[in-house]
Design an enzyme around this catalytic site. Structure first.
Site, PDB file in Angstrom:
ATOM      1  N   HIS A 197       0.826  -1.209   0.000  1.00  0.00           N
ATOM      2  CA  HIS A 197       0.000   0.000   0.000  1.00  0.00           C
ATOM      3  C   HIS A 197       0.861   1.261   0.000  1.00  0.00           C
ATOM      4  O   HIS A 197       0.341   2.374   0.132  1.00  0.00           O
ATOM      5  CB  HIS A 197      -0.907  -0.042   1.237  1.00  0.00           C
ATOM      6  CG  HIS A 197      -2.115   0.814   1.142  1.00  0.00           C
ATOM      7  ND1 HIS A 197      -2.440   1.753   2.092  1.00  0.00           N
ATOM      8  CD2 HIS A 197      -3.089   0.885   0.212  1.00  0.00           C
ATOM      9  CE1 HIS A 197      -3.557   2.360   1.767  1.00  0.00           C
ATOM     10  NE2 HIS A 197      -3.976   1.856   0.630  1.00  0.00           N
ATOM     11  N   LYS A 250       3.298   4.406  -1.130  1.00  0.00           N
ATOM     12  CA  LYS A 250       3.398   5.353  -2.246  1.00  0.00           C
ATOM     13  C   LYS A 250       4.727   6.089  -2.087  1.00  0.00           C
ATOM     14  O   LYS A 250       4.875   6.919  -1.187  1.00  0.00           O
ATOM     15  CB  LYS A 250       2.255   6.361  -2.233  1.00  0.00           C
ATOM     16  CG  LYS A 250       0.873   5.742  -2.455  1.00  0.00           C
ATOM     17  CD  LYS A 250       0.184   5.394  -1.171  1.00  0.00           C
ATOM     18  CE  LYS A 250      -1.241   4.916  -1.452  1.00  0.00           C
ATOM     19  NZ  LYS A 250      -1.841   4.274  -0.274  1.00  0.00           N
ATOM     20  N   ASP A 256      17.258  10.291  -7.553  1.00  0.00           N
ATOM     21  CA  ASP A 256      18.696  10.521  -7.346  1.00  0.00           C
ATOM     22  C   ASP A 256      19.122  10.345  -5.890  1.00  0.00           C
ATOM     23  O   ASP A 256      20.171  10.864  -5.483  1.00  0.00           O
ATOM     24  CB  ASP A 256      19.102  11.901  -7.855  1.00  0.00           C
ATOM     25  CG  ASP A 256      18.962  12.027  -9.369  1.00  0.00           C
ATOM     26  OD1 ASP A 256      18.855  10.986 -10.036  1.00  0.00           O
ATOM     27  OD2 ASP A 256      18.937  13.171  -9.870  1.00  0.00           O
ATOM     28  N   HIS A 271      -9.102  11.142   1.985  1.00  0.00           N
ATOM     29  CA  HIS A 271      -8.234   9.982   1.826  1.00  0.00           C
ATOM     30  C   HIS A 271      -6.897  10.170   2.548  1.00  0.00           C
ATOM     31  O   HIS A 271      -6.042   9.295   2.537  1.00  0.00           O
ATOM     32  CB  HIS A 271      -8.000   9.723   0.330  1.00  0.00           C
ATOM     33  CG  HIS A 271      -7.401   8.402   0.009  1.00  0.00           C
ATOM     34  ND1 HIS A 271      -6.090   8.256  -0.410  1.00  0.00           N
ATOM     35  CD2 HIS A 271      -7.912   7.151   0.051  1.00  0.00           C
ATOM     36  CE1 HIS A 271      -5.834   6.974  -0.617  1.00  0.00           C
ATOM     37  NE2 HIS A 271      -6.917   6.277  -0.349  1.00  0.00           N
ATOM     38  N   LYS A 307      -4.103  10.376   5.481  1.00  0.00           N
ATOM     39  CA  LYS A 307      -3.812   9.597   6.685  1.00  0.00           C
ATOM     40  C   LYS A 307      -2.767  10.387   7.478  1.00  0.00           C
ATOM     41  O   LYS A 307      -1.560  10.231   7.273  1.00  0.00           O
ATOM     42  CB  LYS A 307      -3.266   8.215   6.331  1.00  0.00           C
ATOM     43  CG  LYS A 307      -4.144   7.410   5.342  1.00  0.00           C
ATOM     44  CD  LYS A 307      -3.557   7.456   3.976  1.00  0.00           C
ATOM     45  CE  LYS A 307      -4.101   6.427   3.001  1.00  0.00           C
ATOM     46  NZ  LYS A 307      -5.486   6.268   2.871  1.00  0.00           N
ATOM     47  N   ASP A 334       0.132  17.864  19.633  1.00  0.00           N
ATOM     48  CA  ASP A 334       0.641  19.017  20.390  1.00  0.00           C
ATOM     49  C   ASP A 334       1.302  20.065  19.505  1.00  0.00           C
ATOM     50  O   ASP A 334       2.219  20.781  19.937  1.00  0.00           O
ATOM     51  CB  ASP A 334       1.624  18.551  21.472  1.00  0.00           C
ATOM     52  CG  ASP A 334       0.944  17.749  22.568  1.00  0.00           C
ATOM     53  OD1 ASP A 334      -0.301  17.741  22.615  1.00  0.00           O
ATOM     54  OD2 ASP A 334       1.665  17.136  23.380  1.00  0.00           O
TER      55      ASP A 334
END
Length: 490
Positions: free
Chosen positions: A230, A232, A237, A408, A410, A415
């Site tokens: 899952h 991404k 470089d 979508h 996450k 604090d």
């Protein structure tokens, strides 16, 4: 055969089929018991098998079999091999030495970085420049600019790539890089990117790039939705990296998805030594998918002077670690908060530990706010998450439902100091069965921007009122109860 003979024969065949299915379902029960999963998951599987034998057997064959262990063991072994190769090529000191040199301001940050080090094999780094990307257009512009600027290599991996205009744009950027002589490697999840045809990949291969699939079709037949990658990640470089929640598809640009509306997500652009830690994660996943580890020489350049003030730990998690690192990091961040916890997640099915952490934080006087979708493209998960609302509201947790479309992102801000951005949802599948990656950032500027993004999204939300929630209709309660019953299976 006459009708008077057909019906008794059919009845007998159905009765035999029913008995056979029940026998098969009962035979699966010992397999459920020896998996040593959580009590709620075990009980849910057994009840489903006993009372819905046909459906339960099908679901267990598709989702419940413990065929995770052997692939996870193989990946763990390959991960160790890749880590050793990279460490030898870079002449790296132990990770603990990097942590001791990491200047952090409070026990919360110091403790979270230490947890990350103890649960993973990545290294905390300082001197990173961090850019928060909250719109699809800006995110894809940053990805495209990074790829177009590549001189040595582009390494990219995504769970979902669509065969649409955005997918074609992304592929063409990779093709152009490969045609310039840049080494290009693309890793797609075999399940999430199942709809990508071989014809889509050929231009990359013709230009000299490489494309691989993580757990492709031949493996999916044995493990269809578990062991999904899952993550991404784009690394260019060895010094610039992008990671977060964005996949590759038209809907992520902000367009409307039928029945859902516009998509809302968050990504990070990182420049500095933390890019090498995401590179390490890519190396490990590529070795598992292709069985051909990459020679690390030339892929881990000296980061040079500090690019910014961000202190970062890259936290990978998956069934190959057995530590549930991201779950424990979430738990540690919530219980360590003293003022505020801001959580945004599209799929919310917390386990008991996270429920206790959220409730006790609110009871201690910490302002805990959850920004969740007002509607979802996964109805079972959506209603299962809502079944937890009453207990959270009663404890003082604020729940906000995003109305314009599906959120979508996450993310977590604690604090106004610590930020977490990544690919993991707040559910058991992300914590235990998927390969995920989250970025732990100690950078007040990034936390301030992420907090401002939360506040802007809050203006588009409906706040859930406890009294109003308690008066909701029975049809919703039944949906929530049914979804919660199977939530350990989700």
């Amino acid at each position: 055969m006459g009708w008077h003979e057909f019906f008794p024969a059919a009845e007998g065949a159905l009765r035999a089929l029913d008995i056979g299915l029940r026998v098969i379902a009962v035979c699966f029960v010992p397999l459920v018991l020896v998996r040593r999963k959580g009590p709620s998951s075990t009980a849910a599987w057994i009840l489903t098998l006993l009372f819905l034998p046909a459906l339960g057997s099908f679901l267990f064959l598709m989702f419940g079999r413990d065929r995770v262990r052997l692939p996870a063991k193989r990946k763990k072994e390959l991960d160790a091999l890749v880590r050793a190769q990279v460490a030898a090529a870079r002449n790296e000191p132990p990770p603990s030495e990097g942590l001791s040199r990491l200047a952090v301001d409070s026990d919360l940050e110091r403790g979270l970085f230490r947890v990350g080090q103890n649960l993973t094999h990545t290294r905390a780094t300082s001197g990173n420049a961090v850019e928060l990307l909250v719109e699809g257009g800006a995110t894809y512009d940053a990805i495209g600019a990074a790829i177009d600027s590549a001189r040595h290599h582009v390494h990219a991996q995504f769970y979902l790539i669509r065969n649409d205009a955005t997918g074609a744009w992304f592929r063409d950027r990779l093709v152009a890089a490969a045609e310039r002589g840049v080494t290009v490697r693309l890793l797609m999840d075999g399940y999430g990117s199942f709809a990508i045809p071989m014809a889509w990949e050929r231009p990359i291969a013709r230009a000299g790039g490489q494309v691989a699939r993580f757990s492709p079709l031949r493996d999916m037949l044995l493990q269809p939705v578990n062991l999904r990658n899952h993550r991404k990640i784009v690394v260019v470089d060895g010094t610039v990296a992008l990671t977060g929640g964005f996949n590759i598809g038209d809907e992520y640009r902000g367009g409307n998805m039928p029945g859902v509306g516009s998509w809302r997500d968050v990504h990070l652009r990182i420049e500095g030594p933390a890019a090498a830690e995401l590179q390490r994660v890519f190396f490990q996943d590529w070795a598992y998918a292709t069985r051909r580890p990459i020679d690390p020489a030339g892929y881990f350049p000296d980061p040079g002077a500090a690019r910014g003030e961000g202190r970062i730990a890259i936290i990978p998690s998956g069934p190959d670690t057995r530590t549930e690192a991201i779950h424990r990091l979430f738990f540690g961040a919530i219980v360590g908060a003293t003022k505020e916890v801001l959580v945004t997640t599209p799929y919310f099915v917390p386990d008991e530990a996270l429920m206790v952490a959220l409730e006790l934080a609110a009871m201690r006087g910490v302002r805990v706010r959850l920004l969740l979708p007002g509607h979802s493209n996964h109805q079972a998960t959506f209603h299962a998450g809502r079944s937890f609302y009453a207990d959270l509201l009663r404890a003082g947790v604020e729940i906000l439902e995003y109305e314009p479309g599906i959120v979508h992102a996450k993310t977590m801000v604690v604090d106004s100091r610590v930020s977490l951005v990544g690919s993991a949802n707040m559910d058991l599948r992300s914590f235990r069965l998927n390969f995920e990656v989250h970025t732990l950032v100690h950078d007040p500027a990034t936390a301030a921007k992420l907090r401002a993004t939360f506040e802007a999204d809050r203006e588009k939300c409906r706040r859930v009122d406890f009294d109003e929630w308690e008066s909701r209709g029975w049809s919703l309660r039944v949906k929530e109860g049914a979804a919660r019953l199977v939530s350990p299976l989700l």
